[in-house]
Design a protein around this motif. Structure first.
Motif, PDB file in Angstrom:
ATOM      1  N   THR A 148     -70.002 -77.506 -56.820  1.00  0.00           N
ATOM      2  CA  THR A 148     -70.982 -78.206 -57.647  1.00  0.00           C
ATOM      3  C   THR A 148     -70.852 -79.713 -57.484  1.00  0.00           C
ATOM      4  N   ASP A 149     -71.799 -80.448 -58.053  1.00  0.00           N
ATOM      5  CA  ASP A 149     -71.790 -81.909 -57.993  1.00  0.00           C
ATOM      6  C   ASP A 149     -70.744 -82.472 -58.946  1.00  0.00           C
ATOM      7  N   ASP A 150     -70.380 -83.730 -58.738  1.00  0.00           N
ATOM      8  CA  ASP A 150     -69.434 -84.401 -59.629  1.00  0.00           C
ATOM      9  C   ASP A 150     -69.992 -84.446 -61.050  1.00  0.00           C
ATOM     10  N   GLY A 151     -69.142 -84.200 -62.009  1.00  0.00           N
ATOM     11  CA  GLY A 151     -69.557 -84.264 -63.402  1.00  0.00           C
ATOM     12  C   GLY A 151     -70.287 -83.041 -63.891  1.00  0.00           C
ATOM     13  N   HIS A 152     -70.393 -82.007 -63.067  1.00  0.00           N
ATOM     14  CA  HIS A 152     -71.111 -80.804 -63.488  1.00  0.00           C
ATOM     15  C   HIS A 152     -70.336 -80.065 -64.568  1.00  0.00           C
ATOM     16  N   THR A 153     -71.040 -79.561 -65.564  1.00  0.00           N
ATOM     17  CA  THR A 153     -70.449 -78.731 -66.617  1.00  0.00           C
ATOM     18  C   THR A 153     -71.176 -77.401 -66.654  1.00  0.00           C
ATOM     19  N   GLU A 154     -70.611 -76.450 -67.397  1.00  0.00           N
ATOM     20  CA  GLU A 154     -71.194 -75.113 -67.444  1.00  0.00           C
ATOM     21  C   GLU A 154     -72.551 -75.087 -68.141  1.00  0.00           C
ATOM     22  N   THR A 155     -72.886 -76.141 -68.879  1.00  0.00           N
ATOM     23  CA  THR A 155     -74.186 -76.185 -69.554  1.00  0.00           C
ATOM     24  C   THR A 155     -75.281 -76.773 -68.666  1.00  0.00           C
ATOM     25  N   ASP A 156     -74.931 -77.346 -67.524  1.00  0.00           N
ATOM     26  CA  ASP A 156     -75.919 -77.941 -66.629  1.00  0.00           C
ATOM     27  C   ASP A 156     -76.616 -76.863 -65.804  1.00  0.00           C
ATOM     28  N   ASP A 157     -77.884 -77.123 -65.488  1.00  0.00           N
ATOM     29  CA  ASP A 157     -78.642 -76.201 -64.650  1.00  0.00           C
ATOM     30  C   ASP A 157     -78.287 -76.401 -63.180  1.00  0.00           C
ATOM     31  N   LEU A 158     -78.315 -75.310 -62.431  1.00  0.00           N
ATOM     32  CA  LEU A 158     -78.058 -75.360 -61.001  1.00  0.00           C
ATOM     33  C   LEU A 158     -79.349 -75.093 -60.235  1.00  0.00           C
ATOM     34  N   THR A 159     -79.444 -75.682 -59.049  1.00  0.00           N
ATOM     35  CA  THR A 159     -80.616 -75.453 -58.204  1.00  0.00           C
ATOM     36  C   THR A 159     -80.653 -73.992 -57.754  1.00  0.00           C
ATOM     37  N   THR A 160     -81.801 -73.353 -57.918  1.00  0.00           N
ATOM     38  CA  THR A 160     -81.960 -71.960 -57.504  1.00  0.00           C
ATOM     39  C   THR A 160     -82.532 -71.910 -56.094  1.00  0.00           C
ATOM     40  N   PRO A 161     -81.845 -71.304 -55.141  1.00  0.00           N
ATOM     41  CA  PRO A 161     -82.394 -71.205 -53.780  1.00  0.00           C
ATOM     42  C   PRO A 161     -83.674 -70.362 -53.766  1.00  0.00           C
ATOM     43  N   TYR A 162     -84.457 -70.491 -52.695  1.00  0.00           N
ATOM     44  CA  TYR A 162     -85.695 -69.741 -52.577  1.00  0.00           C
ATOM     45  C   TYR A 162     -85.471 -68.350 -51.998  1.00  0.00           C
ATOM     46  N   GLN A 163     -84.218 -67.978 -51.817  1.00  0.00           N
ATOM     47  CA  GLN A 163     -83.888 -66.646 -51.320  1.00  0.00           C
ATOM     48  C   GLN A 163     -82.502 -66.270 -51.809  1.00  0.00           C
ATOM     49  N   ALA A 164     -82.197 -64.973 -51.803  1.00  0.00           N
ATOM     50  CA  ALA A 164     -80.890 -64.491 -52.253  1.00  0.00           C
ATOM     51  C   ALA A 164     -80.091 -63.894 -51.100  1.00  0.00           C
ATOM     52  N   VAL A 165     -80.598 -64.071 -49.871  1.00  0.00           N
ATOM     53  CA  VAL A 165     -79.905 -63.508 -48.711  1.00  0.00           C
ATOM     54  C   VAL A 165     -78.518 -64.133 -48.565  1.00  0.00           C
ATOM     55  N   GLY A 166     -78.449 -65.459 -48.685  1.00  0.00           N
ATOM     56  CA  GLY A 166     -77.168 -66.146 -48.535  1.00  0.00           C
ATOM     57  C   GLY A 166     -76.155 -65.680 -49.553  1.00  0.00           C
ATOM     58  N   SER A 167     -76.577 -65.510 -50.797  1.00  0.00           N
ATOM     59  CA  SER A 167     -75.672 -65.054 -51.844  1.00  0.00           C
ATOM     60  C   SER A 167     -75.156 -63.649 -51.557  1.00  0.00           C
ATOM     61  N   ARG A 168     -76.042 -62.767 -51.124  1.00  0.00           N
ATOM     62  CA  ARG A 168     -75.627 -61.392 -50.823  1.00  0.00           C
ATOM     63  C   ARG A 168     -74.664 -61.361 -49.646  1.00  0.00           C
ATOM     64  N   LEU A 169     -74.922 -62.168 -48.629  1.00  0.00           N
ATOM     65  CA  LEU A 169     -74.047 -62.184 -47.457  1.00  0.00           C
ATOM     66  C   LEU A 169     -72.648 -62.680 -47.819  1.00  0.00           C
ATOM     67  N   VAL A 170     -72.580 -63.770 -48.572  1.00  0.00           N
ATOM     68  CA  VAL A 170     -71.286 -64.336 -48.952  1.00  0.00           C
ATOM     69  C   VAL A 170     -70.517 -63.367 -49.849  1.00  0.00           C
ATOM     70  N   SER A 171     -71.179 -62.805 -50.843  1.00  0.00           N
ATOM     71  CA  SER A 171     -70.513 -61.887 -51.770  1.00  0.00           C
ATOM     72  C   SER A 171     -70.026 -60.638 -51.048  1.00  0.00           C
ATOM     73  N   ASN A 172     -70.826 -60.134 -50.110  1.00  0.00           N
ATOM     74  CA  ASN A 172     -70.439 -58.932 -49.374  1.00  0.00           C
ATOM     75  C   ASN A 172     -69.209 -59.189 -48.502  1.00  0.00           C
ATOM     76  N   LEU A 173     -69.193 -60.320 -47.788  1.00  0.00           N
ATOM     77  CA  LEU A 173     -68.056 -60.633 -46.934  1.00  0.00           C
ATOM     78  C   LEU A 173     -66.811 -60.921 -47.764  1.00  0.00           C
ATOM     79  N   ALA A 174     -66.972 -61.631 -48.880  1.00  0.00           N
ATOM     80  CA  ALA A 174     -65.837 -61.914 -49.757  1.00  0.00           C
ATOM     81  C   ALA A 174     -65.249 -60.621 -50.316  1.00  0.00           C
ATOM     82  N   SER A 175     -66.101 -59.659 -50.639  1.00  0.00           N
ATOM     83  CA  SER A 175     -65.621 -58.367 -51.133  1.00  0.00           C
ATOM     84  C   SER A 175     -64.832 -57.634 -50.068  1.00  0.00           C
ATOM     85  N   LYS A 176     -65.304 -57.679 -48.817  1.00  0.00           N
ATOM     86  CA  LYS A 176     -64.583 -57.017 -47.723  1.00  0.00           C
ATOM     87  C   LYS A 176     -63.224 -57.677 -47.482  1.00  0.00           C
TER      88      LYS A 176
END
Length: 252
Positions: A26-54
């Motif tokens: 995250t960016d400097d100064g980010h807290t859990e109450t701040d909004d995060l940018t939502t990507p226009y696709q979820a492919v990257g998230s699925r790929l990272v989570s799947n590889l991390a699980s393996k």
């Protein structure tokens, strides 16, 4: 100084994180109450989570031991002169020790921080783990810096984290009370530093340039210090690694 030297690395990691899992870097100064940018696709998230699980399943497979304890050469030579009963008893005790170690791993719940470290390695190329008496802590990339020699061996590590004032020793609170800006704050930043000098590792903690009494420790070996700085890639002369996502950034 080390934070300024790391600026380019953290910027690349943030770009990779925004296109996959924005909460990992995250960016400097980010807290859990701040909004995060939502990507226009979820492919990257699925790929990272799947590889991390393996990776997690390979490192810590459930319901089975990922290591085996064996006697060394010296013990083996001694066992050859012993009766079969003594050999069987040793093997039985080693199995019991393996089981005890696996139960300890389950009690310490190591899978959660290691899973977070795997995602940080895949996306940003770097992760930092810290061994405690009760388990392992995982630091986000923006909360630590590391310096290495040309061969890639760490020579300095500094981690920072926000802690509640009530957890600090009384003498530290007394000294902080003299600063009005800090006196009114419910949390303060504590720095943990490990540095290698003349064959010895030195570790200590400080709050607002005040060294925490009792935090000074020394270690003779890199394997003894509680810090575990990880890199996805290891390149001589570079303090940080490059993540897998960065290699495919064009597609993302």
């Amino acid at each position: 100084k080390l934070d300024a030297d790391r600026s380019g690395v953290i910027d690349r990691a943030r770009e990779c994180s925004k296109l996959t899992i924005p909460s990992v870097v995250t960016d400097d100064g980010h807290t859990e109450t701040d909004d995060l940018t939502t990507p226009y696709q979820a492919v990257g998230s699925r790929l990272v989570s799947n590889l991390a699980s393996k990776l997690l399943l390979a490192l810590l497979p459930p319901n089975t031991s990922f290591f085996r304890l064996l006697p060394n050469d010296e013990v083996n030579s001694t066992l050859q002169q012993q009766e079969q009963g003594a050999v069987d008893e040793l093997e039985k005790n080693l199995v019991l020790l393996e089981q005890a170690m696996m139960k300890q791993i389950e009690r310490e719940a190591l899978r959660v921080p290691i899973f977070e470290a795997c995602k940080s390695l895949i996306i940003g190329g770097n992760a930092l783990l810290y061994k405690t008496e009760t388990g392992i802590k995982s630091y986000k990339m923006e909360n630590y810096v590391v310096s290495r020699d040309f061969s890639g061996n760490p020579v300095e590590i500094i981690a920072k984290e926000a802690v509640t004032r009530d957890t600090l020793p009384e003498d530290i609170l007394t000294q902080l009370a003299n600063d009005p800006e800090i006196a009114d704050s419910s949390t303060v930043t504590i720095y943990t530093r490990a540095i290698y000098k003349e064959g010895t590792w030195y570790e200590f903690q400080e709050v607002e340039e005040i060294i925490v009494e009792g935090s000074e420790l020394t270690y003779k070996n890199i394997r003894e210090i509680p810090f575990i700085p990880l890199r996805w890639t290891s390149i001589n002369g570079e303090n940080y690694g490059r993540g897998l996502v960065e290699q495919y950034l064009g597609d993302f």
